[in-house]
Design a protein around this motif. Structure first.
Motif, PDB file in Angstrom:
ATOM      1  N   GLU A  33     120.390  38.803  88.286  1.00 24.24           N
ATOM      2  CA  GLU A  33     119.571  39.398  89.558  1.00 24.24           C
ATOM      3  C   GLU A  33     118.627  38.765  89.873  1.00 24.24           C
ATOM      4  N   LYS A  34     118.056  38.807  90.840  1.00 25.74           N
ATOM      5  CA  LYS A  34     116.306  38.541  91.263  1.00 25.74           C
ATOM      6  C   LYS A  34     115.148  39.319  90.236  1.00 25.74           C
ATOM      7  N   PRO A  35     114.860  38.051  89.536  1.00 25.33           N
ATOM      8  CA  PRO A  35     113.817  38.650  89.094  1.00 25.33           C
ATOM      9  C   PRO A  35     112.362  39.089  89.889  1.00 25.33           C
ATOM     10  N   GLN A  36     112.191  40.078  88.524  1.00 27.00           N
ATOM     11  CA  GLN A  36     110.624  41.024  88.791  1.00 27.00           C
ATOM     12  C   GLN A  36     109.345  40.776  88.094  1.00 27.00           C
ATOM     13  N   VAL A  37     109.698  39.716  86.998  1.00 24.39           N
ATOM     14  CA  VAL A  37     108.660  39.462  86.126  1.00 24.39           C
ATOM     15  C   VAL A  37     108.052  38.199  86.102  1.00 24.39           C
ATOM     16  N   ALA A  38     106.624  38.128  86.545  1.00 20.66           N
ATOM     17  CA  ALA A  38     105.895  36.682  86.540  1.00 20.66           C
ATOM     18  C   ALA A  38     105.044  36.286  86.134  1.00 20.66           C
ATOM     19  N   SER A  39     104.468  35.206  86.085  1.00 26.43           N
ATOM     20  CA  SER A  39     103.133  34.648  85.691  1.00 26.43           C
ATOM     21  C   SER A  39     102.508  34.585  86.707  1.00 26.43           C
ATOM     22  N   ILE A  40     100.932  34.918  86.235  1.00 24.55           N
ATOM     23  CA  ILE A  40     100.449  34.747  87.687  1.00 24.55           C
ATOM     24  C   ILE A  40      99.463  33.142  87.276  1.00 24.55           C
ATOM     25  N   VAL A  41      99.597  32.385  88.967  1.00 24.95           N
ATOM     26  CA  VAL A  41      99.395  31.178  88.225  1.00 24.95           C
ATOM     27  C   VAL A  41      98.048  30.858  89.090  1.00 24.95           C
ATOM     28  N   ALA A  42      97.320  31.741  90.137  1.00 25.98           N
ATOM     29  CA  ALA A  42      96.657  31.084  91.007  1.00 25.98           C
ATOM     30  C   ALA A  42      95.547  32.909  90.957  1.00 25.98           C
ATOM     31  N   VAL A  43      94.467  33.373  91.229  1.00 31.01           N
ATOM     32  CA  VAL A  43      94.248  34.907  91.243  1.00 31.01           C
ATOM     33  C   VAL A  43      92.855  34.020  93.240  1.00 31.01           C
ATOM     34  N   GLY A  44      93.475  35.396  94.627  1.00 30.47           N
ATOM     35  CA  GLY A  44      92.308  35.334  95.138  1.00 30.47           C
ATOM     36  C   GLY A  44      91.147  35.819  95.125  1.00 30.47           C
ATOM     37  N   PRO A  45      89.204  35.387  95.345  1.00 28.72           N
ATOM     38  CA  PRO A  45      88.692  36.018  94.872  1.00 28.72           C
ATOM     39  C   PRO A  45      88.234  37.596  95.772  1.00 28.72           C
ATOM     40  N   GLY A  46      89.444  38.142  96.617  1.00 30.02           N
ATOM     41  CA  GLY A  46      89.021  39.528  96.492  1.00 30.02           C
ATOM     42  C   GLY A  46      87.710  38.997  97.780  1.00 30.02           C
ATOM     43  N   GLY A  47      87.069  40.418  98.145  1.00 31.74           N
ATOM     44  CA  GLY A  47      86.640  40.858  98.937  1.00 31.74           C
ATOM     45  C   GLY A  47      87.014  41.627 100.237  1.00 31.74           C
ATOM     46  N   ASP A  55      88.491  44.690  95.381  1.00 30.88           N
ATOM     47  CA  ASP A  55      88.258  44.239  93.705  1.00 30.88           C
ATOM     48  C   ASP A  55      89.976  43.308  93.337  1.00 30.88           C
ATOM     49  N   MET A  56      89.505  42.305  92.861  1.00 31.06           N
ATOM     50  CA  MET A  56      90.906  41.499  91.979  1.00 31.06           C
ATOM     51  C   MET A  56      91.040  42.545  90.227  1.00 31.06           C
ATOM     52  N   TYR A  57      91.943  42.801  90.374  1.00 25.78           N
ATOM     53  CA  TYR A  57      91.903  43.655  88.477  1.00 25.78           C
ATOM     54  C   TYR A  57      93.149  42.430  88.039  1.00 25.78           C
ATOM     55  N   VAL A  58      93.635  41.334  88.434  1.00 25.56           N
ATOM     56  CA  VAL A  58      94.652  40.733  87.327  1.00 25.56           C
ATOM     57  C   VAL A  58      93.951  39.574  87.269  1.00 25.56           C
ATOM     58  N   LYS A  59      94.652  38.586  86.238  1.00 22.27           N
ATOM     59  CA  LYS A  59      93.725  36.911  86.098  1.00 22.27           C
ATOM     60  C   LYS A  59      95.303  35.809  85.816  1.00 22.27           C
ATOM     61  N   VAL A  60      94.638  34.943  86.147  1.00 22.06           N
ATOM     62  CA  VAL A  60      95.382  34.067  85.602  1.00 22.06           C
ATOM     63  C   VAL A  60      96.012  34.137  84.642  1.00 22.06           C
ATOM     64  N   GLY A  61      97.921  34.007  84.009  1.00 18.32           N
ATOM     65  CA  GLY A  61      98.395  33.873  83.123  1.00 18.32           C
ATOM     66  C   GLY A  61      98.742  35.171  82.330  1.00 18.32           C
ATOM     67  N   ARG A  85      99.838  39.930  97.936  1.00 24.24           N
ATOM     68  CA  ARG A  85      99.162  40.901  98.259  1.00 24.24           C
ATOM     69  C   ARG A  85      98.970  40.764  96.517  1.00 24.24           C
ATOM     70  N   GLN A  86      97.385  41.079  96.139  1.00 21.71           N
ATOM     71  CA  GLN A  86      97.200  41.972  94.869  1.00 21.71           C
ATOM     72  C   GLN A  86      98.330  44.274  94.818  1.00 21.71           C
ATOM     73  N   SER A  87      98.101  44.156  96.331  1.00 23.53           N
ATOM     74  CA  SER A  87      98.923  45.873  96.478  1.00 23.53           C
ATOM     75  C   SER A  87     100.372  45.619  96.366  1.00 23.53           C
ATOM     76  N   ASP A  88     101.188  44.323  95.931  1.00 23.04           N
ATOM     77  CA  ASP A  88     102.220  44.397  95.562  1.00 23.04           C
ATOM     78  C   ASP A  88     102.513  43.662  94.730  1.00 23.04           C
ATOM     79  N   ILE A  89     101.748  44.176  93.680  1.00 27.49           N
ATOM     80  CA  ILE A  89     101.759  43.860  92.417  1.00 27.49           C
ATOM     81  C   ILE A  89     102.194  45.736  91.482  1.00 27.49           C
ATOM     82  N   LEU A  90     103.409  45.579  90.880  1.00 19.94           N
ATOM     83  CA  LEU A  90     103.449  46.938  90.469  1.00 19.94           C
ATOM     84  C   LEU A  90     102.880  47.255  88.782  1.00 19.94           C
TER      85      LEU A  90
END
Length: 94
Positions: A33-47, A55-61, A85-90
């Motif tokens: 199956e295609k994995p659905q769990v991932a690690s965040i490598v970089a986050v945009g500034p929001g705005g 506002d960005m609610y997730v962080k690297v790691g 997009r941050q909105s694609d993160i469940l």
């Protein structure tokens, strides 16, 4: 080379798919199956995005669960990443 996402985008690296089932059966490449769990490598500034303040609610790691086929897959320096997009993160996995 590094990836710097813009606006409300997040760069994630997917976890490897399981190669064996809990009962010990080895899966062929097409059966995984295609994995659905991932690690965040970089986050945009929001705005401002489409006239709304984001506002960005997730962080690297953070480990996150994403929509199954969301985002854009890119390959940089032999590594595969997905930009979503941050909105694609469940959810954030704790």
């Amino acid at each position: 080379m590094t990836i710097k996402p813009l606006a409300d985008r997040v760069v994630i690296k997917m976890e490897e798919a399981e190669e064996t089932t809990k009962s010990g059966i080895v899966l062929a490449g097409s059966a995984k199956e295609k994995p659905q769990v991932a690690s965040i490598v970089a986050v945009g500034p929001g705005g401002m995005v489409d006239g709304n303040q984001i506002d960005m609610y997730v962080k690297v790691g953070d480990k996150v669960i994403t929509s199954k086929y969301s985002g854009t897959e890119v390959k940089i320096d032999g590594e595969e990443y997905t930009i979503v997009r941050q909105s694609d993160i469940l959810a954030v996995v704790e």
